[in-house]
Motif scaffolding. Sequence first.
Motif, PDB file in Angstrom:
ATOM      1  N   ILE A  21      -2.957   0.507   0.519  1.00  0.00           N
ATOM      2  CA  ILE A  21      -1.873  -0.191   1.243  1.00  0.00           C
ATOM      3  C   ILE A  21      -1.871  -1.674   0.832  1.00  0.00           C
ATOM      4  N   TYR A  22      -3.056  -2.267   0.759  1.00  0.00           N
ATOM      5  CA  TYR A  22      -3.183  -3.688   0.369  1.00  0.00           C
ATOM      6  C   TYR A  22      -2.580  -3.900  -1.025  1.00  0.00           C
ATOM      7  N   TYR A  23      -2.950  -2.996  -1.963  1.00  0.00           N
ATOM      8  CA  TYR A  23      -2.448  -3.117  -3.340  1.00  0.00           C
ATOM      9  C   TYR A  23      -0.923  -3.002  -3.352  1.00  0.00           C
ATOM     10  N   SER A  24      -0.442  -2.002  -2.623  1.00  0.00           N
ATOM     11  CA  SER A  24       0.988  -1.723  -2.601  1.00  0.00           C
ATOM     12  C   SER A  24       1.786  -2.918  -2.076  1.00  0.00           C
ATOM     13  N   ASP A  26       0.670  -6.185  -1.877  1.00  0.00           N
ATOM     14  CA  ASP A  26       0.352  -7.489  -2.455  1.00  0.00           C
ATOM     15  C   ASP A  26       0.471  -7.567  -3.975  1.00  0.00           C
TER      16      ASP A  26
END
Lengths: 159, 154
Positions: A21-24, A26
Motif C-alpha cells: 500500500i505504501y509503495y502504491s 508513494d
Amino acid sequence: MNHHRILLGCFLLSILIGLMIYYSFDHNNHDPDTEYILDHYEQFNNTKVTLIGEVKDVDRTNNTLLIQIGQSPPKGIILLISTTENLNTTQPGDNVEVYGVLTSKNSITAEKLLISERWAYSLIFIRSLPAIPFVMYLFFRTWRFNRNTYRFERREKHG
Amino acid sequence: MADWLTHSLVGWITGKTTKRDIALIVIGSLIPDLVKINLAFIWLNLNDHQFFEPLHTPIGAVLIAGIIAISFNDIRKAFIPLIIGISTHFILDFFLVHVHGGIKLLFPFSWEGWQYNLIRSDDYRMTIVAILAALLVYSIYWFFARQKKQKTRS
C-alpha cells in the motif's frame, strides 16, 4: 496448523500488504510511472524521465520514433526524438525503454534508449513457460501436502 | 527480468552444488517474479498502481518466503533455502540492462535502484548458458554417483 503459525503468517502478511500500500501510494513521488508522468507532464517538463512504450512508427530520416505509451489503457502517443541511437533494425511493435528529457507532452529527447525486438521480447515469456512444469516436478517430487496438518512434509524417499 | 527458466536453472545449480533443498531453492528463485501478477492487470486493462512492485524487492520477497515457510514442519529449514533462491534471483537480475533505475535493494528505507547493466533481458544466450551449465553440473554429479556405485559393488 497451530495458532502461533497462523499469527506469524498474519503478521508477515500484514507487513507485506502495508509495504504494498505504501509503495502504491508513494511511488509517484520517487519513481513516477508512465501514466502519472503524462497526466502531470507540466511537473516533469524539461526534467529527465523514464518511459516505456511500444514502437508505432519509425522515421529513419529524422531519427525519431513514434511510440505508444502506457499499456493499460493506452494513454496516447508521444513523439520520441533520438539523436544518437541507430534505428536501422527498429520495427513497429518493438518494445522501448527510454530515459531522457521530456520537452513537451508529446516529445522526449532520448539520452538512453533500450529497444527490444518484438520477437525477442515475446521470447522471454515463451522461455519462461518450461520453468512451470520443471519447478512443479522438482517440488512435488520432494514434498507433499498433508491435509491433516495443513503442512508440507518431505516425501519418505527424500527424508 | 530474466526468464523463469534461467532463474530456476540457476536455482537448481545452486541447490545441487550447495547440497541444500533444491526444490525450495528453485521455488525461492522465482518468488520475486510474483510481481508478474501485474501482467494480469495489464491484460485486463486495469491500472494496478504498482501495488505488487514490493514483491520484487528483497524485503517483499523475504516476507513471502516467511509466509511460505510457515506451511512447512521446520520453518527454519524451509526458510533458509528459500532465501538462498531469492538471493540468486536478485544477483541475476542485478546484471540486467535498464536505461535508468534498477532493483530497489533498500526499499522501504531508500527508493534508489541499483543495476550493473551487463546483460539484456531479451538476450536468449543467457538461457542457453544456464541450460549448458545445468547439464554440465548434472553430468558431473551423475558421473561421480556412478563411480561411487561401481566402487561399492567391487
